[in-house]
Design a protein around this motif. Structure first.
Motif, PDB file in Angstrom:
ATOM      1  N   SER A 139      26.552 -26.605  26.923  1.00  0.00           N
ATOM      2  CA  SER A 139      25.806 -26.557  28.029  1.00  0.00           C
ATOM      3  C   SER A 139      27.084 -26.150  29.261  1.00  0.00           C
ATOM      4  CB  SER A 139      25.403 -27.812  28.665  1.00  0.00           C
ATOM      5  OG  SER A 139      26.685 -28.742  28.193  1.00  0.00           O
ATOM      6  N   SER A 143      25.668 -23.816  33.082  1.00  0.00           N
ATOM      7  CA  SER A 143      26.197 -24.082  34.445  1.00  0.00           C
ATOM      8  C   SER A 143      26.496 -23.875  35.611  1.00  0.00           C
ATOM      9  CB  SER A 143      27.980 -25.633  34.031  1.00  0.00           C
ATOM     10  OG  SER A 143      28.612 -24.814  33.892  1.00  0.00           O
ATOM     11  N   CYS A 304      32.767 -30.219  33.005  1.00  0.00           N
ATOM     12  CA  CYS A 304      31.378 -30.742  32.669  1.00  0.00           C
ATOM     13  C   CYS A 304      31.453 -32.170  31.746  1.00  0.00           C
ATOM     14  CB  CYS A 304      30.755 -29.605  31.554  1.00  0.00           C
ATOM     15  SG  CYS A 304      30.524 -27.919  33.024  1.00  0.00           S
ATOM     16  N   TRP A 329      29.376 -31.551  36.933  1.00  0.00           N
ATOM     17  CA  TRP A 329      27.724 -31.085  36.507  1.00  0.00           C
ATOM     18  C   TRP A 329      27.875 -31.840  35.125  1.00  0.00           C
ATOM     19  CZ3 TRP A 329      26.026 -28.030  33.041  1.00  0.00           C
ATOM     20  CH2 TRP A 329      24.615 -28.096  33.144  1.00  0.00           C
ATOM     21  N   PRO A 331      24.385 -32.269  32.841  1.00  0.00           N
ATOM     22  CA  PRO A 331      23.029 -31.309  32.213  1.00  0.00           C
ATOM     23  C   PRO A 331      22.160 -32.400  32.062  1.00  0.00           C
ATOM     24  CG  PRO A 331      24.426 -31.579  30.011  1.00  0.00           C
ATOM     25  CD  PRO A 331      25.375 -31.899  31.542  1.00  0.00           C
ATOM     26  N   GLN A 359      22.185 -19.814  34.765  1.00  0.00           N
ATOM     27  CA  GLN A 359      22.674 -20.931  35.548  1.00  0.00           C
ATOM     28  C   GLN A 359      21.476 -21.902  35.412  1.00  0.00           C
ATOM     29  OE1 GLN A 359      24.547 -21.166  38.927  1.00  0.00           O
ATOM     30  NE2 GLN A 359      24.092 -22.628  39.591  1.00  0.00           N
TER      31      GLN A 359
END
Length: 583
Positions: A139, A143, A304, A329, A331, A359
């Motif tokens: 993912s 990002s 992430c 971040w 997802p 993105q």
């Protein structure tokens, strides 16, 4: 280059279509077969992705799956070698070494399912197996970060429960991983069952934790041993899921310390609230221990988070607040619902070396429906409805919300992941202190302690909440600012936090316009947003939206540009002067 990511026989089966690095579809099978966290082969998803769009297997260059059988077998035989023969209960059904499941072991099970759907004479593309945590980590490639540290935490994935990667451009490097039974995800799953909840009800227990106190916190911390380098281990003095799986996850010492297991129909007592509090507190402190060490070890100020543990929005908010990372971040499909998508991303970028061009700024990668399909669903239901312009619709629904009405809101393509983000949502007024109880009694029928999420205009998030970054995917639960709890009481959880969704004009213009109009009417740029369902998967089709509306006591239904209200049909806000004044 078109890649099909697909998974079945493990929970949250589904698929993703990736074209030149861009997702054209991400589908969860539960939205089609109406079975939450389904393990069944994604025939409904295949029909929606291929049959309904005129595609065939000939259009696919490669198939990826987010489990790697060599890693699974290595983990299984390693567990047996180390004296944990019954730990095989932890494996997904497709990986357990029995005669009945060997025949569906991936990728063979995928081959059979695909041939069943497309025909036995179909020529299948090459099937590529991707390690589970690699699929989660991928993912990063969608990002907002060019470089980041990536932390994967879940129940288990192949031979590990936690992995750390360094991401840069179109490359990811796994730099560490833990032993499989030192798993925060597995610990959470075991405790929620001890508390009498079902699998995948982690969010319910996270909400329950806010009602508890510190009675068991110190004792529960004995279950997790911190190490100086940021690692940790789960105490084998309390747990037995390493030897007995999740059928008997705890030893007598755990029972003596925290009490017997609650049966699902037993009342929830303060003891259960306090145990949930101790669990959540320990998860947060352990995540902080891990992430603070990562921030010292790796230069990047971007993080992430992914894997099932990354759905813990309270923990995520603490990581953002109490570590020195600038941005975090997560997802929208951090759990296994996003694993097929991740496996396709890994192959495209990591294996093939393709550059990043996309993105993930929104979650609307499911199926949408045209006006004819919507009108037919409404006509079949017998509902009275009107088609409005976007301007009329926005103003009418804003007035409804301000008047305390509960609105079913169905727009565009469905979201991916477990949370409704404005296209399959139920909306209400966060200013109304009694709205939470009305939503529960009239629509959702959820436990009293579960909160509802506030959706807020992105540019005003820091005005109401202790957070400065955008969070379009409901992955953070920051504290509500002093002075604002009385303004939006229905959105504030008992611990003073709220699982927020920031709404951008660019990524969701319809919901943004609605909240903006509501703010013009009331002065408050916040509304409640909860998933469009009632003890079922989130609605997928217009027919399912109508059905849910008719089975509940929502006040009005919006599907696309069509509006229906339970009250006697009133003249809609089409007066030019009224609309102009509302602008």
């Amino acid at each position: 280059m078109r890649i099909l990511g697909i998974v079945s026989r493990t929970h949250d089966s589904g698929l993703a279509l990736l074209e030149r690095g861009v997702p054209t579809l991400i589908l969860e099978e539960e939205r089609f077969n109406r079975e939450k966290h389904t393990r069944k082969f994604p025939f409904g998803s295949l029909k929606a992705a291929f049959d309904d769009r005129g595609l065939s297997l000939a259009d696919i260059d490669v198939i990826t799956t987010p489990w790697h059988m060599k890693s699974l077998w290595r983990m299984m035989f390693g567990a047996v070698r180390d004296g944990f023969p019954t730990s095989l209960n932890l494996l997904p059904p497709s990986a357990r070494p029995t005669q009945s499941t060997l025949i569906v072991t991936m990728p063979m099970g995928l081959r059979w399912g695909l041939l069943w759907h497309f025909g036995v004479k179909s020529k299948l593309p090459k099937i590529v197996q991707v390690r589970h945590h690699d699929a989660h980590a991928a993912s990063f490639f969608v990002s907002p970060f060019e470089e980041a540290t990536v932390l994967v935490m879940d129940g288990y994935g192949d031979e590990t429960a936690q992995s750390v990667y360094v991401g840069n451009g179109n490359r990811l490097e796994r730099v560490s991983q833990t032993q499989i039974f030192d798993s925060l995800g597995m610990l959470y799953t075991a405790v929620i069952q001890h508390l009498g909840f079902r699998l995948f009800e982690e969010g319910t227990v996270m909400a329950l934790a806010a009602t508890g106190d510190q009675t068991y916190t110190k004792k529960f911390r004995e279950l997790v041993h911190f190490k100086a380098d940021g690692d940790f281990s789960i105490s084998r003095d309390f747990i037995s899921y390493d030897t007995h799986g999740l059928n008997k996850p705890f030893k007598n010492r755990f029972i003596e310390a925290f009490g017997p297991r609650r049966e699902k129909d037993d009342p929830i007592t303060q003891r259960h609230c306090d145990l949930a509090f101790a669990l959540q507190s320990t998860i947060e402190e352990t995540a902080l221990h891990v992430v603070r060490a990562l921030s010292k070890r790796h230069e990047s100020r971007n993080l992430c988070l992914t894997g099932g543990v990354a759905l813990n929005c309270v923990s995520n908010a603490r990581l953002l607040r109490d570590t020195d990372y600038d941005s975090i971040w997560v997802p929208p499909c951090a759990s296994d619902s996003g694993a097929p998508f991740g496996s396709a991303l890994w192959h495209y970028h990591q294996t093939l070396g393709r550059q990043r061009t996309y993105q993930l700024t929104h979650a609307f990668h499911g199926i949408g429906y045209n006006e004819f399909e919507i009108a037919e669903a409404l006509r079949r239901s017998g509902l009275t409805y009107q088609r409005l312009t976007k301007q009329e619709l926005t103003h009418q629904v804003a007035k409804d919300l301000a008047a305390g009405r509960i609105i079913g809101w169905f727009q565009g393509r469905s979201e991916v992941g477990p949370r409704a983000l404005g296209n399959r949502s139920i909306l209400a007024d966060a200013r109304d202190v009694g709205m939470k109880d009305r939503l529960n009694s009239r629509v959702k029928l959820r436990a009293w302690f579960r909160p509802f999420a506030p959706a807020i205009l992105e540019e005003r998030v820091s005005e109401f909440f202790e957070i400065s970054q955008a969070d379009p995917f409901m992955t953070m639960a920051p504290r509500v600012r002093a002075g604002k709890t009385d303004v939006i009481p229905a959105a504030v959880h008992s611990d003073g936090t709220a699982r927020i969704q920031t709404v951008s004009r660019r990524t969701n213009p319809s919901l943004y316009a609605l909240i903006k109009r509501f703010a013009n009417l009331t002065g408050v740029p916040v509304i409640l947003n909860t998933s469009f369902n009632r003890r079922e998967p989130i609605v997928q089709t217009p027919d399912e939206a109508v059905s849910c509306y008719l089975r509940t006591q929502m006040d009005a239904l919006v599907v696309g540009n069509f509006y229906s209200c339970r009250e006697k049909q009133h003249l809609l806000a089409s007066d030019a002067g009224e609309l102009q004044a509302a602008e």
